[in-house]
Design a protein around this motif. Structure first.
Motif, PDB file in Angstrom:
ATOM      1  N   ASN A  74       2.086  15.507   5.007  1.00 22.53           N
ATOM      2  CA  ASN A  74       2.128  14.118   5.458  1.00 22.53           C
ATOM      3  C   ASN A  74       3.266  13.374   4.775  1.00 22.53           C
ATOM      4  O   ASN A  74       3.718  13.749   3.704  1.00 22.53           O
ATOM      5  N   LYS A  75       3.712  12.310   5.419  1.00 22.77           N
ATOM      6  CA  LYS A  75       4.765  11.457   4.858  1.00 22.77           C
ATOM      7  C   LYS A  75       4.104  10.261   4.187  1.00 22.77           C
ATOM      8  O   LYS A  75       3.337   9.533   4.819  1.00 22.77           O
ATOM      9  N   VAL A  76       4.407  10.062   2.910  1.00 23.39           N
ATOM     10  CA  VAL A  76       3.848   8.939   2.155  1.00 23.39           C
ATOM     11  C   VAL A  76       4.983   7.978   1.843  1.00 23.39           C
ATOM     12  O   VAL A  76       6.075   8.394   1.448  1.00 23.39           O
ATOM     13  N   GLN A  77       4.711   6.691   2.039  1.00 26.67           N
ATOM     14  CA  GLN A  77       5.690   5.663   1.680  1.00 26.67           C
ATOM     15  C   GLN A  77       4.983   4.379   1.283  1.00 26.67           C
ATOM     16  O   GLN A  77       3.807   4.200   1.571  1.00 26.67           O
ATOM     17  N   VAL A  78       5.707   3.520   0.599  1.00 31.21           N
ATOM     18  CA  VAL A  78       5.197   2.200   0.262  1.00 31.21           C
ATOM     19  C   VAL A  78       5.434   1.324   1.486  1.00 31.21           C
ATOM     20  O   VAL A  78       6.536   1.286   2.022  1.00 31.21           O
ATOM     21  N   GLU A  79       4.364   0.646   1.920  1.00 27.22           N
ATOM     22  CA  GLU A  79       4.475  -0.239   3.075  1.00 27.22           C
ATOM     23  C   GLU A  79       3.910  -1.606   2.736  1.00 27.22           C
ATOM     24  O   GLU A  79       3.016  -1.740   1.907  1.00 27.22           O
ATOM     25  N   PHE A  80       4.444  -2.614   3.398  1.00 25.76           N
ATOM     26  CA  PHE A  80       4.086  -4.007   3.185  1.00 25.76           C
ATOM     27  C   PHE A  80       3.382  -4.540   4.421  1.00 25.76           C
ATOM     28  O   PHE A  80       3.865  -4.350   5.542  1.00 25.76           O
ATOM     29  N   ASN A  81       2.249  -5.205   4.219  1.00 25.83           N
ATOM     30  CA  ASN A  81       1.518  -5.824   5.324  1.00 25.83           C
ATOM     31  C   ASN A  81       2.091  -7.232   5.517  1.00 25.83           C
ATOM     32  O   ASN A  81       1.891  -8.102   4.684  1.00 25.83           O
TER      33      ASN A  81
ATOM     34  N   TYR B  98       0.827  -1.205   0.000  1.00 28.14           N
ATOM     35  CA  TYR B  98       0.000   0.000   0.000  1.00 28.14           C
ATOM     36  C   TYR B  98       0.856   1.247   0.000  1.00 28.14           C
ATOM     37  O   TYR B  98       1.975   1.244   0.530  1.00 28.14           O
ATOM     38  N   LEU B  99       0.328   2.307  -0.577  1.00 24.20           N
ATOM     39  CA  LEU B  99       0.849   3.643  -0.347  1.00 24.20           C
ATOM     40  C   LEU B  99       0.183   4.104   0.940  1.00 24.20           C
ATOM     41  O   LEU B  99      -1.044   4.152   1.019  1.00 24.20           O
ATOM     42  N   ILE B 100       0.964   4.421   1.958  1.00 20.70           N
ATOM     43  CA  ILE B 100       0.430   4.806   3.262  1.00 20.70           C
ATOM     44  C   ILE B 100       0.840   6.236   3.564  1.00 20.70           C
ATOM     45  O   ILE B 100       2.011   6.596   3.435  1.00 20.70           O
ATOM     46  N   SER B 101      -0.123   7.038   3.977  1.00 20.37           N
ATOM     47  CA  SER B 101       0.127   8.409   4.390  1.00 20.37           C
ATOM     48  C   SER B 101       0.053   8.475   5.915  1.00 20.37           C
ATOM     49  O   SER B 101      -0.885   7.953   6.519  1.00 20.37           O
ATOM     50  N   ARG B 102       1.066   9.108   6.512  1.00 19.40           N
ATOM     51  CA  ARG B 102       1.097   9.294   7.961  1.00 19.40           C
ATOM     52  C   ARG B 102       1.382  10.757   8.265  1.00 19.40           C
ATOM     53  O   ARG B 102       2.123  11.431   7.538  1.00 19.40           O
TER      54      ARG B 102
ATOM     55  N   GLY C 206       3.368  10.365  12.930  1.00 16.60           N
ATOM     56  CA  GLY C 206       3.440   8.970  12.513  1.00 16.60           C
ATOM     57  C   GLY C 206       2.115   8.240  12.533  1.00 16.60           C
ATOM     58  O   GLY C 206       2.065   7.032  12.306  1.00 16.60           O
ATOM     59  N   HIS C 207       1.014   8.966  12.779  1.00 20.23           N
ATOM     60  CA  HIS C 207      -0.312   8.354  12.803  1.00 20.23           C
ATOM     61  C   HIS C 207      -0.857   8.173  11.387  1.00 20.23           C
ATOM     62  O   HIS C 207      -0.682   9.047  10.532  1.00 20.23           O
ATOM     63  N   PHE C 208      -1.532   7.070  11.174  1.00 15.82           N
ATOM     64  CA  PHE C 208      -2.133   6.746   9.883  1.00 15.82           C
ATOM     65  C   PHE C 208      -3.126   7.825   9.470  1.00 15.82           C
ATOM     66  O   PHE C 208      -3.965   8.253  10.255  1.00 15.82           O
TER      67      PHE C 208
END
Length: 155
Positions: A82-89, A30-34, A38-40
């Motif tokens: 916000n900080k956006v990064q690719v994250e893996f579940n 997912y592309l995740i924005s925090r 650091g909160h989702f």
């Protein structure tokens, strides 16, 4: 009495399947924005297989397929601070995979000429044009008088 029961069963089956597909599963990217703490804030799914409406992109030398709205969203989220990064579940949480996706893929890279804000304001062409309830209800509607008495085998 059997028709309402059949409709309810179809709705529950379709609804639970559709809902389950929206839940992040282990192995999903997912592309995740925090926010700054650091909160989702939000997310957009990255796909590993191509489908209608998706564009092939590369984040940190790994290929994904993404909606153009997702690329626009990364740019707008970054503008908001916000900080956006690719994250893996990985099943027990999320692992950062790749930072700064907004610097790696732009709308121009995927052939979109409008601004990120304008694109997000426009309807997403990969979204279904009708709600799931409308689609389920349409399955039980006949389009003509002849169809009203047809059987499963003649459709």
């Amino acid at each position: 009495m059997i028709k309402p029961a059949t409709i309810l069963a179809a709705f529950l089956c379709a609804g639970s399947t559709a809902f389950a597909g929206a839940i992040p599963q282990p192995g999903d990217f997912y592309l995740i924005s925090r926010d700054r703490s650091g909160h989702f804030v939000g997310s957009h799914k990255l796909f590993t297989e191509n489908a209608r409406g998706l564009k092939k992109v590369s984040y940190c030398e790994r290929s994904y397929f993404v909606r153009s709205h997702s690329v626009a969203w990364t740019q707008v989220e970054t503008e908001r601070g916000n900080k956006v990064q690719v994250e893996f579940n990985f099943g027990r949480g999320w692992r950062p995979i790749c930072g700064n996706p907004e610097r790696q893929v732009s709308l121009e890279d995927i052939g979109v000429t409008m601004s990120a804000h304008d694109l997000l304001a426009a309807p997403d062409e990969t979204s279904a044009p009708q709600s799931r309830l409308s689609a389920i209800g349409a399955m039980f509607q006949s389009n003509s008088v002849e169809e009203g008495h047809s059987t499963y085998h003649t459709r």
